[in-house]
Design a protein around this motif. Structure first.
Motif, short mmCIF file in Angstrom:
data_model
loop_
_atom_site.label_atom_id
_atom_site.label_comp_id
_atom_site.label_asym_id
_atom_site.label_seq_id
_atom_site.Cartn_x
_atom_site.Cartn_y
_atom_site.Cartn_z
N ASN A 41 11.29 -8.59 -8.54
CA ASN A 41 10.09 -8.72 -7.73
C ASN A 41 10.18 -7.70 -6.61
N ILE A 42 9.10 -6.96 -6.43
CA ILE A 42 9.08 -5.94 -5.39
C ILE A 42 7.93 -6.25 -4.44
N THR A 43 8.25 -6.33 -3.15
CA THR A 43 7.22 -6.49 -2.12
C THR A 43 7.29 -5.26 -1.24
N LEU A 44 6.19 -4.54 -1.19
CA LEU A 44 6.15 -3.32 -0.40
C LEU A 44 5.15 -3.50 0.73
N PHE A 45 5.64 -3.38 1.96
CA PHE A 45 4.81 -3.59 3.14
C PHE A 45 4.92 -2.37 4.03
N VAL A 46 3.78 -1.86 4.46
CA VAL A 46 3.77 -0.69 5.34
C VAL A 46 2.79 -0.92 6.49
N ARG A 47 3.04 -0.24 7.59
CA ARG A 47 2.12 -0.26 8.73
C ARG A 47 1.48 1.12 8.84
N GLY A 48 0.26 1.13 9.29
CA GLY A 48 -0.43 2.40 9.46
C GLY A 48 -1.87 2.14 9.88
N VAL A 49 -2.74 3.03 9.51
CA VAL A 49 -4.16 2.90 9.84
C VAL A 49 -4.92 2.77 8.53
N CYS A 50 -5.73 1.72 8.42
CA CYS A 50 -6.49 1.47 7.18
C CYS A 50 -7.60 2.53 7.02
N PRO A 51 -8.11 2.67 5.81
CA PRO A 51 -9.16 3.67 5.58
C PRO A 51 -10.39 3.49 6.48
N ASN A 79 1.14 -3.48 0.58
CA ASN A 79 0.28 -4.10 1.57
C ASN A 79 0.37 -3.27 2.84
N LEU A 80 -0.76 -2.77 3.29
CA LEU A 80 -0.83 -1.95 4.50
C LEU A 80 -1.43 -2.79 5.62
N MET A 81 -0.65 -3.00 6.70
CA MET A 81 -1.19 -3.68 7.87
C MET A 81 -1.66 -2.62 8.85
N CYS A 82 -2.96 -2.69 9.17
CA CYS A 82 -3.55 -1.69 10.05
C CYS A 82 -3.15 -1.96 11.49
N LYS A 83 -2.60 -0.95 12.15
CA LYS A 83 -2.18 -1.09 13.54
C LYS A 83 -3.36 -1.06 14.49
N VAL A 84 -4.56 -0.73 13.99
CA VAL A 84 -5.76 -0.69 14.82
C VAL A 84 -6.49 -2.03 14.77
N CYS A 85 -6.87 -2.48 13.56
CA CYS A 85 -7.67 -3.70 13.43
C CYS A 85 -6.86 -4.94 13.05
N GLY A 86 -5.62 -4.75 12.57
CA GLY A 86 -4.77 -5.88 12.21
C GLY A 86 -5.00 -6.42 10.81
N ASN A 87 -5.98 -5.88 10.08
CA ASN A 87 -6.23 -6.32 8.72
C ASN A 87 -5.15 -5.82 7.78
N ILE A 88 -4.99 -6.55 6.68
CA ILE A 88 -4.06 -6.14 5.63
C ILE A 88 -4.90 -5.70 4.44
N VAL A 89 -4.62 -4.51 3.94
CA VAL A 89 -5.35 -3.99 2.79
C VAL A 89 -4.36 -3.63 1.69
N ASP A 90 -4.80 -3.78 0.45
CA ASP A 90 -3.98 -3.43 -0.70
C ASP A 90 -4.06 -1.94 -0.96
N VAL A 91 -2.92 -1.37 -1.32
CA VAL A 91 -2.85 0.05 -1.67
C VAL A 91 -2.24 0.12 -3.07
N LYS A 92 -2.99 0.70 -4.00
CA LYS A 92 -2.48 0.83 -5.36
C LYS A 92 -1.31 1.80 -5.39
N ILE A 93 -0.31 1.44 -6.19
CA ILE A 93 0.83 2.33 -6.38
C ILE A 93 1.16 2.37 -7.87
N ASP A 94 1.79 3.42 -8.28
CA ASP A 94 2.19 3.59 -9.68
C ASP A 94 3.52 2.87 -9.88
N LYS A 95 3.47 1.78 -10.62
CA LYS A 95 4.66 0.95 -10.84
C LYS A 95 5.79 1.75 -11.50
N GLY A 96 5.43 2.56 -12.47
CA GLY A 96 6.44 3.35 -13.18
C GLY A 96 7.16 4.31 -12.26
N LYS A 97 6.40 5.02 -11.42
CA LYS A 97 7.01 5.97 -10.50
C LYS A 97 7.91 5.27 -9.49
#
Length: 149
Positions: free
Chosen positions: A121-131, A88-106
Motif C-alpha cells: 500500500n502506498i500513500t503519497l502526500f504532498v504540500r503545495g499550491v492547488c491548480p 494527495n496534494l494539500m494546498c498551503k493557500v486554501c487548505g483543500n486536498i486534491v487528487d493528483v494522478k500518478i503513473d503507478k508503474g513509474k
C-alpha cells in the motif's frame, strides 16, 4: 464508479447495520476527502444516537476492507473514496486536498530501484499550491501589473 460497499463489507465478514448503511449513503454522494467528524455531523441528522467513535470505527473498517483510503496529516485522519494509487496534494493557500494522478508503474519502478522491499500500500502526500489557487495567483499578478505603453 460507485463501489458496492455492502458486498465488500459482507465479503469481509461485516454485518450491515443501519449505521454502516448511513455511512455508505454518505460515501455514495462522493464527498472526496473527509474526516470522521464530517461524516458524523451529516449522519447525526438522521441517526441522533450515533457517536463519533462509531463513525470513526465504521470508516476504519471500510479502510481495512479497502472500500476507502485513509491517511493522516498533522494529527488529523482523512478519508477518501479514491482507492486507486494517486497523490494527495494539500494546498498551503486554501487548505483543500486534491487528487493528483500518478503513473503507478513509474512510481513502483522508482521504489524498486531504491529498495528490495515488497510494496502493498502506498500513500503519497504532498504540500503545495492547488491548480485553482495557482490560477488565481497568476490572474492576480497579471491584473496588478501596470500597463506600459
Amino acid at each position: 464508479m460507485v463501489k458496492d460497499y455492502v458486498a465488500m463489507l459482507k465479503e469481509a465478514g461485516y454485518k450491515i447495520t443501519p449505521q454502516r448503511l448511513a455511512v455508505i449513503e454518505y460515501l455514495k454522494k462522493g464527498p472526496g476527502h473527509f474526516t470522521a467528524n464530517d461524516v458524523y455531523k451529516e449522519i447525526k441528522k438522521s441517526i441522533p444516537t450515533i457517536t463519533l467513535a462509531t463513525v470513526y470505527n465504521i470508516l476504519k473498517a471500510f479502510a481495512d476492507v479497502r472500500c476507502i483510503n485513509s491517511f493522516d496529516v498533522d494529527g488529523t485522519t482523512w478519508f477518501e473514496n479514491e482507492v486507486e494509487l494517486h497523490a494527495n496534494l494539500m494546498c498551503k493557500v486554501c487548505g483543500n486536498i486534491v487528487d493528483v494522478k500518478i503513473d503507478k508503474g513509474k512510481l513502483l519502478d522508482l521504489l524498486r530501484e531504491n529498495s528490495d522491499a515488497d510494496f502493498e500500500n502506498i500513500t503519497l502526500f504532498v504540500r503545495g499550491v492547488c491548480p485553482e489557487c495557482k490560477a488565481k495567483e497568476k490572474q492576480e499578478s497579471v491584473s496588478t501589473k501596470p500597463i506600459v505603453h
